[in-house]
Design a protein around this motif. Structure first.
Motif, short mmCIF file in Angstrom:
data_model
loop_
_atom_site.label_atom_id
_atom_site.label_comp_id
_atom_site.label_asym_id
_atom_site.label_seq_id
_atom_site.Cartn_x
_atom_site.Cartn_y
_atom_site.Cartn_z
N MET A 197 12.21 79.02 42.87
CA MET A 197 12.28 79.93 44.00
C MET A 197 12.98 81.23 43.61
O MET A 197 12.67 82.30 44.15
CB MET A 197 13.03 79.26 45.16
CG MET A 197 13.10 80.09 46.44
SD MET A 197 13.96 79.22 47.76
CE MET A 197 15.61 79.11 47.05
N LEU A 198 13.91 81.17 42.64
CA LEU A 198 14.63 82.35 42.19
C LEU A 198 13.86 83.13 41.14
O LEU A 198 14.37 84.14 40.64
CB LEU A 198 15.99 81.93 41.63
CG LEU A 198 16.97 81.31 42.65
CD1 LEU A 198 18.27 80.92 41.96
CD2 LEU A 198 17.24 82.25 43.81
N GLY A 199 12.69 82.66 40.75
CA GLY A 199 11.87 83.41 39.81
C GLY A 199 11.82 82.86 38.41
O GLY A 199 11.15 83.42 37.54
N TYR A 200 12.52 81.76 38.14
CA TYR A 200 12.46 81.14 36.82
C TYR A 200 11.17 80.35 36.68
O TYR A 200 10.72 79.71 37.64
CB TYR A 200 13.67 80.24 36.58
CG TYR A 200 14.99 80.97 36.54
CD1 TYR A 200 15.45 81.53 35.35
CD2 TYR A 200 15.76 81.11 37.69
CE1 TYR A 200 16.66 82.22 35.30
CE2 TYR A 200 16.98 81.81 37.65
CZ TYR A 200 17.41 82.34 36.46
OH TYR A 200 18.59 83.02 36.43
N ASN A 201 10.59 80.36 35.49
CA ASN A 201 9.34 79.62 35.30
C ASN A 201 9.44 78.58 34.18
O ASN A 201 8.44 77.95 33.83
CB ASN A 201 8.18 80.57 35.01
CG ASN A 201 8.41 81.42 33.76
OD1 ASN A 201 9.37 81.21 33.01
ND2 ASN A 201 7.53 82.37 33.54
N ALA A 202 10.63 78.40 33.62
CA ALA A 202 10.83 77.38 32.58
C ALA A 202 12.28 76.93 32.62
O ALA A 202 13.16 77.70 33.02
CB ALA A 202 10.48 77.94 31.20
N GLY A 203 12.51 75.69 32.24
CA GLY A 203 13.86 75.16 32.28
C GLY A 203 14.33 74.70 30.92
O GLY A 203 13.53 74.19 30.11
N TYR A 204 15.61 74.89 30.65
CA TYR A 204 16.23 74.42 29.41
C TYR A 204 17.23 73.35 29.76
O TYR A 204 18.16 73.58 30.53
CB TYR A 204 16.91 75.59 28.70
CG TYR A 204 17.73 75.16 27.49
CD1 TYR A 204 17.12 74.72 26.33
CD2 TYR A 204 19.13 75.24 27.52
CE1 TYR A 204 17.87 74.34 25.23
CE2 TYR A 204 19.87 74.86 26.42
CZ TYR A 204 19.24 74.41 25.29
OH TYR A 204 19.98 74.02 24.20
N ILE A 205 17.02 72.15 29.25
CA ILE A 205 17.89 71.02 29.53
C ILE A 205 18.60 70.62 28.25
O ILE A 205 17.97 70.30 27.26
CB ILE A 205 17.09 69.82 30.08
CG1 ILE A 205 16.30 70.25 31.32
CG2 ILE A 205 18.00 68.65 30.39
CD1 ILE A 205 15.38 69.18 31.87
N GLN A 206 19.92 70.66 28.28
CA GLN A 206 20.70 70.34 27.09
C GLN A 206 21.24 68.93 27.18
O GLN A 206 21.74 68.53 28.21
CB GLN A 206 21.86 71.32 26.95
CG GLN A 206 22.66 71.13 25.67
CD GLN A 206 23.72 72.20 25.51
OE1 GLN A 206 23.88 73.05 26.37
NE2 GLN A 206 24.43 72.16 24.38
#
Length: 206
Positions: A197-206
């Motif tokens: 919703m905030l405009g991110y299109n990919a996620g980084y999970i550590q």
């Protein structure tokens, strides 16, 4: 900060205070703290004298091909060993299968690669992810010696063209969100939906 010296609270009521007061004494109830192995655990047996230790996939949009790098674990040298790959779509229907040439493997761990052309795969794209399922078999004289755990993958290729990030033949723009922090909560669907919703299109999970 507040002084909780004379206030009695157990672990469930105040976990942070409980850890701070007891971390040096070794009295922290670790069985209640979600640290370490928190997911499902599987025990997988590996046949002898030869078996599959692991398998990874490499997809190339530019070369129109797919490759599997398979780590073979052998307790002794073996001849006539081949690898067979089978790929299924999201409906479970087989879309591609082939068997590599037979050869000799040395004792210990070694990596063998099988490659095949694939002209028209369903591509993985941002906002349009598509996952295939791969199944790798270890063969000898048409006999199955071992079967690797099935795993999912997307057919895509990412590379740099100057300052452009290219994927599957077109320029793409990535806006990464660090999912495992207090900003988005976690990598749950709710946290990912909030980041999107905030405009991110990919996620980084550590």
């Amino acid at each position: 900060t507040r002084n909780y010296t004379d206030i009695s609270r157990n672990f469930e009521q105040d976990r942070i205070r409980n850890v701070c007061l007891n971390h040096s004494t070794g009295k922290v109830p670790m069985e209640k703290w979600r640290i370490g192995v928190t997911g499902d655990v599987r025990l997988i047996s590996r046949p002898r004298p030869v078996g599959v230790a692991s398998a990874t996939v490499r997809t190339s949009w530019r070369n129109k091909e797919i490759s599997f790098d398979v780590t073979i674990d052998a307790s002794e040298p073996a001849e006539g060993i081949s690898l067979a790959a089978e790929i299924s779509d999201e409906k479970g229907e087989k879309v591609l299968s082939w068997t590599g040439p037979a050869g000799k493997v040395q004792a210990g761990k070694s990596v063998s690669t099988i490659t095949r052309k694939w002209e028209d795969p369903h591509l993985w794209e941002l906002d349009a992810g598509y996952l295939y399922t791969a199944q790798i078999r270890l063969m000898k004289d048409n006999t199955v010696l071992d079967v690797a755990q099935p795993f999912k993958f997307g057919f895509r290729e990412i590379w740099l063209d100057g300052r452009k990030i290219m994927m599957n033949g077109h320029e793409t723009r990535w806006r990464l969100a660090l999912m495992h922090n207090l900003t988005f909560g976690d990598s749950s669907p709710k946290g990912m939906a909030f980041a999107r919703m905030l405009g991110y299109n990919a996620g980084y999970i550590q």
